[in-house]
Design a protein around this motif. Sequence first.
Motif, PDB file in Angstrom:
ATOM      1  N   LEU A 165       0.837  -1.185   0.000  1.00 26.20           N
ATOM      2  CA  LEU A 165       0.000   0.000   0.000  1.00 26.20           C
ATOM      3  C   LEU A 165       0.873   1.235   0.000  1.00 26.20           C
ATOM      4  O   LEU A 165       2.039   1.181   0.402  1.00 26.20           O
ATOM      5  N   PRO A 166       0.344   2.368  -0.445  1.00 26.56           N
ATOM      6  CA  PRO A 166       1.166   3.589  -0.526  1.00 26.56           C
ATOM      7  C   PRO A 166       1.422   4.230   0.824  1.00 26.56           C
ATOM      8  O   PRO A 166       1.056   5.372   1.074  1.00 26.56           O
ATOM      9  N   ILE A 167       2.043   3.475   1.713  1.00 26.26           N
ATOM     10  CA  ILE A 167       2.471   4.000   3.014  1.00 26.26           C
ATOM     11  C   ILE A 167       3.971   4.246   2.908  1.00 26.26           C
ATOM     12  O   ILE A 167       4.730   3.316   2.625  1.00 26.26           O
ATOM     13  N   PRO A 168       4.425   5.461   3.093  1.00 23.83           N
ATOM     14  CA  PRO A 168       5.845   5.780   2.894  1.00 23.83           C
ATOM     15  C   PRO A 168       6.769   4.849   3.689  1.00 23.83           C
ATOM     16  O   PRO A 168       6.579   4.624   4.873  1.00 23.83           O
ATOM     17  N   GLY A 169       7.760   4.331   2.998  1.00 25.43           N
ATOM     18  CA  GLY A 169       8.801   3.540   3.638  1.00 25.43           C
ATOM     19  C   GLY A 169       8.518   2.068   3.781  1.00 25.43           C
ATOM     20  O   GLY A 169       9.447   1.290   4.039  1.00 25.43           O
ATOM     21  N   VAL A 170       7.274   1.627   3.596  1.00 24.94           N
ATOM     22  CA  VAL A 170       6.965   0.210   3.791  1.00 24.94           C
ATOM     23  C   VAL A 170       7.681  -0.661   2.769  1.00 24.94           C
ATOM     24  O   VAL A 170       8.260  -1.700   3.099  1.00 24.94           O
ATOM     25  N   ALA A 171       7.658  -0.253   1.497  1.00 27.38           N
ATOM     26  CA  ALA A 171       8.310  -1.054   0.458  1.00 27.38           C
ATOM     27  C   ALA A 171       9.799  -1.209   0.719  1.00 27.38           C
ATOM     28  O   ALA A 171      10.405  -2.211   0.357  1.00 27.38           O
ATOM     29  N   GLU A 172      10.403  -0.201   1.348  1.00 28.53           N
ATOM     30  CA  GLU A 172      11.845  -0.231   1.590  1.00 28.53           C
ATOM     31  C   GLU A 172      12.234  -0.893   2.898  1.00 28.53           C
ATOM     32  O   GLU A 172      13.367  -1.350   3.049  1.00 28.53           O
ATOM     33  N   HIS A 173      11.324  -0.946   3.874  1.00 26.93           N
ATOM     34  CA  HIS A 173      11.734  -1.348   5.218  1.00 26.93           C
ATOM     35  C   HIS A 173      10.928  -2.493   5.813  1.00 26.93           C
ATOM     36  O   HIS A 173      11.101  -2.794   6.992  1.00 26.93           O
ATOM     37  N   ALA A 174      10.068  -3.134   5.044  1.00 21.84           N
ATOM     38  CA  ALA A 174       9.241  -4.205   5.599  1.00 21.84           C
ATOM     39  C   ALA A 174       9.671  -5.559   5.062  1.00 21.84           C
ATOM     40  O   ALA A 174      10.219  -5.674   3.975  1.00 21.84           O
ATOM     41  N   HIS A 175       9.411  -6.590   5.839  1.00 20.66           N
ATOM     42  CA  HIS A 175       9.657  -7.978   5.451  1.00 20.66           C
ATOM     43  C   HIS A 175       8.315  -8.617   5.113  1.00 20.66           C
ATOM     44  O   HIS A 175       7.370  -8.516   5.886  1.00 20.66           O
ATOM     45  N   GLY A 176       8.231  -9.296   3.990  1.00 20.84           N
ATOM     46  CA  GLY A 176       7.023 -10.023   3.658  1.00 20.84           C
ATOM     47  C   GLY A 176       7.036 -11.401   4.298  1.00 20.84           C
ATOM     48  O   GLY A 176       8.008 -11.811   4.941  1.00 20.84           O
ATOM     49  N   PHE A 177       5.941 -12.138   4.097  1.00 18.44           N
ATOM     50  CA  PHE A 177       5.865 -13.474   4.689  1.00 18.44           C
ATOM     51  C   PHE A 177       4.972 -14.364   3.825  1.00 18.44           C
ATOM     52  O   PHE A 177       3.920 -14.825   4.265  1.00 18.44           O
ATOM     53  N   ARG A 178       5.420 -14.601   2.584  1.00 17.63           N
ATOM     54  CA  ARG A 178       4.640 -15.404   1.656  1.00 17.63           C
ATOM     55  C   ARG A 178       5.388 -16.622   1.129  1.00 17.63           C
ATOM     56  O   ARG A 178       4.784 -17.469   0.476  1.00 17.63           O
ATOM     57  N   GLY A 179       6.677 -16.696   1.361  1.00 15.02           N
ATOM     58  CA  GLY A 179       7.438 -17.805   0.809  1.00 15.02           C
ATOM     59  C   GLY A 179       8.498 -18.302   1.773  1.00 15.02           C
ATOM     60  O   GLY A 179       8.798 -17.669   2.787  1.00 15.02           O
ATOM     61  N   LEU A 180       9.085 -19.438   1.433  1.00 16.20           N
ATOM     62  CA  LEU A 180      10.121 -20.031   2.268  1.00 16.20           C
ATOM     63  C   LEU A 180      11.350 -19.133   2.402  1.00 16.20           C
ATOM     64  O   LEU A 180      11.911 -19.016   3.502  1.00 16.20           O
ATOM     65  N   PRO A 181      11.814 -18.466   1.327  1.00 16.19           N
ATOM     66  CA  PRO A 181      12.962 -17.568   1.500  1.00 16.19           C
ATOM     67  C   PRO A 181      12.701 -16.463   2.525  1.00 16.19           C
ATOM     68  O   PRO A 181      13.590 -16.103   3.290  1.00 16.19           O
ATOM     69  N   GLU A 182      11.484 -15.926   2.557  1.00 20.58           N
ATOM     70  CA  GLU A 182      11.166 -14.873   3.512  1.00 20.58           C
ATOM     71  C   GLU A 182      11.190 -15.394   4.940  1.00 20.58           C
ATOM     72  O   GLU A 182      11.655 -14.721   5.861  1.00 20.58           O
ATOM     73  N   ALA A 183      10.680 -16.613   5.150  1.00 23.00           N
ATOM     74  CA  ALA A 183      10.698 -17.200   6.490  1.00 23.00           C
ATOM     75  C   ALA A 183      12.130 -17.452   6.947  1.00 23.00           C
ATOM     76  O   ALA A 183      12.472 -17.209   8.115  1.00 23.00           O
ATOM     77  N   LEU A 184      12.978 -17.939   6.040  1.00 23.19           N
ATOM     78  CA  LEU A 184      14.377 -18.191   6.399  1.00 23.19           C
ATOM     79  C   LEU A 184      15.101 -16.883   6.704  1.00 23.19           C
ATOM     80  O   LEU A 184      15.907 -16.811   7.640  1.00 23.19           O
ATOM     81  N   TYR A 185      14.816 -15.852   5.909  1.00 25.68           N
ATOM     82  CA  TYR A 185      15.454 -14.571   6.185  1.00 25.68           C
ATOM     83  C   TYR A 185      15.008 -14.017   7.530  1.00 25.68           C
ATOM     84  O   TYR A 185      15.830 -13.534   8.315  1.00 25.68           O
ATOM     85  N   LEU A 186      13.720 -14.075   7.826  1.00 21.25           N
ATOM     86  CA  LEU A 186      13.222 -13.538   9.090  1.00 21.25           C
ATOM     87  C   LEU A 186      13.815 -14.289  10.278  1.00 21.25           C
ATOM     88  O   LEU A 186      14.157 -13.685  11.295  1.00 21.25           O
ATOM     89  N   ARG A 187      13.970 -15.592  10.145  1.00 22.92           N
ATOM     90  CA  ARG A 187      14.569 -16.386  11.226  1.00 22.92           C
ATOM     91  C   ARG A 187      16.006 -15.937  11.494  1.00 22.92           C
ATOM     92  O   ARG A 187      16.401 -15.740  12.644  1.00 22.92           O
ATOM     93  N   ASP A 188      16.785 -15.762  10.440  1.00 17.09           N
ATOM     94  CA  ASP A 188      18.159 -15.281  10.598  1.00 17.09           C
ATOM     95  C   ASP A 188      18.183 -13.870  11.165  1.00 17.09           C
ATOM     96  O   ASP A 188      18.986 -13.552  12.047  1.00 17.09           O
ATOM     97  N   HIS A 189      17.319 -13.026  10.637  1.00 17.45           N
ATOM     98  CA  HIS A 189      17.311 -11.621  11.041  1.00 17.45           C
ATOM     99  C   HIS A 189      16.968 -11.466  12.518  1.00 17.45           C
ATOM    100  O   HIS A 189      17.638 -10.725  13.253  1.00 17.45           O
ATOM    101  N   VAL A 190      15.934 -12.156  12.983  1.00 22.66           N
ATOM    102  CA  VAL A 190      15.538 -12.065  14.389  1.00 22.66           C
ATOM    103  C   VAL A 190      16.649 -12.611  15.290  1.00 22.66           C
ATOM    104  O   VAL A 190      16.976 -12.025  16.333  1.00 22.66           O
ATOM    105  N   THR A 191      17.240 -13.722  14.881  1.00 23.28           N
ATOM    106  CA  THR A 191      18.351 -14.294  15.657  1.00 23.28           C
ATOM    107  C   THR A 191      19.498 -13.302  15.771  1.00 23.28           C
ATOM    108  O   THR A 191      20.078 -13.109  16.851  1.00 23.28           O
TER     109      THR A 191
END
Length: 606
Positions: A116-142
Amino acid sequence: MSRPRILVVGAGFAGYRTARTLSRLTRGRAHITLLNPTDYFLYLPLLPQVAAGVLEPRRVTVSLSDTLPDVRLVLGEAERIDLDGRTLHYTSPEGEGGTLAYDRLVLAAGSVNKLLPIPGVAEHAHGFRGLPEALYLRDHVTRQVELAASSDDPKTCAARCTFVVVGAGYTGTEVAAHGQMFTDAQVRKHPLRQGMRPRWMLLDVAPRVLPEMDERLSATADRVLRQRGVDVRMGTSVQEATHEGVVLTDGAFVETRTLVWCVGVRPDPLVESLGLPMEKGRLLVDPHLKVPGRPELFACGDVAAVPDLENPGSCTPMTAQHAWRHGKIAAENVAASLGLGGARKPYRHRDLGFVVDLGGAKAAANPLGVPLSGVPAGAVTRGYHLAAMPGNRVRVAADWLLDAVLPRQAVQLGLVRSWSVPLDTSSPEVARVAGGPQRQGASARSGPGAALAADTDDGGAGDGPGRYRPPDEPAKGQPGSGATQVRPGSGAARWHAQLRSESETAKGRPKADRPGSGHARPLTESETAKGRPAAGAGRTADEPAKNQPGGEPARNQPGGEPAKNQPGPGHPPGSGHQPPEPHPAPGPVKRTEVPDDRDDSTKGDS
């Protein structure tokens, strides 16, 4: 007489069930081809458990080749469909083009993240629709917890250990619930500064958590989250995101390094290119899942607006359960149209209830309308998932048992980088790869125009509701709907700076950011496979994107990733744009109102 050719596009819940049922019904009397970017079916409802370290990634995947032995698997992504010529043009993962002919075509391409056209979301948010995103979020939180534990600055420590999840539907609620347990387990091994603990925030403009569910189940989930320490804020959303934190709609500023975007999805933009009647971004079909006027074309799952015969005047919601049921009816009707099965059947359904896994022994469920909570709900929820999975049941059950008796392993594998999973992408199931093969000539299916023009009122299969669509989103061909001039300081500049920085550091040179050096970015495997610029290339400041839930942004990613040299989804690797001059110093925060426009997603109904 030659066998009829049946082509199924997509191996999500709808596509996988269609191919499997067709294989059983035709018994070798038809040539069945399945086109999919990956060689596995992803059981999306268990993805939060992958991000939280409960399940290993392969546990939630099912091999297509092993479970569909009579179906020809073609790896690739559909680029263009010639309806009159009955051919489909696709691109393989290595950038090679191909063509598939068909007598019957089943579109089950699924959905993608909705921005959605909320400033900064496209640049600073993590999605959660696929396996690569889940793996990235796991590493990032750790990584955030480990860096916070070693930090001497209380402010930095608090920012790294604050995790913001937007969207209190099924996916967002489960991510927050499992995430709080995951980080609490980590700090027992890596204690933070005295009196500090990880803080998870769950935001939504809806009045309550899980508004799609019965109020009693919603109250149960809310109580479990608050008891666990999750900061639940209803009636609140993100007004702007920056690399230092997020501005909320109530005016508060929250310092954080993590923003997880779970506000909903939209149908895959492939269906837009067909020029056929649409309903809220979905292809209109009749109750038999056939496209009117096109006897050879069927559609099911998230890309299809299927009439809900139980609720006349409405369409079935975009959920995993409906997609799974669509697949069976679509296969039976395709076989019937070729004279290989019985009579055609309309799609009818009866909801059996809802399940939401809240981590550990906690859950909320109402099987057959009976509300449950606590251990009984947890048993029903996990039993339902085991029954619904088409494979890996023993391995999943074994991981659950090991998680109950052994501490979780919290390590960074580093397999997925932030720029590999941009939020604005038409393929969240495929991580972007730097230096992929180069190919030109295909038209783009993703990007700002696709994200805005195909907005829907429903969440997606296995995803939470998308309730943040402002009424003034640009449509196709309007400002913000297509590629625009590249802005200085966009994702391309940051991605290029990081790539050069890592290369020079590896060679022993000091890091240097030389704007305008004339170096062009390499194309990614996903982008060159489609022969187009990166999704969202050259997007405008307010520009949004389909979930996978995928991606990550140009933020200050701690953990060894340079603050100013982070890649952004505006130009993830592969768009082929020349990196511009650095972005000037940011101006004052612009506050925008985010209206309450809710979607109805029911990921957890059984």
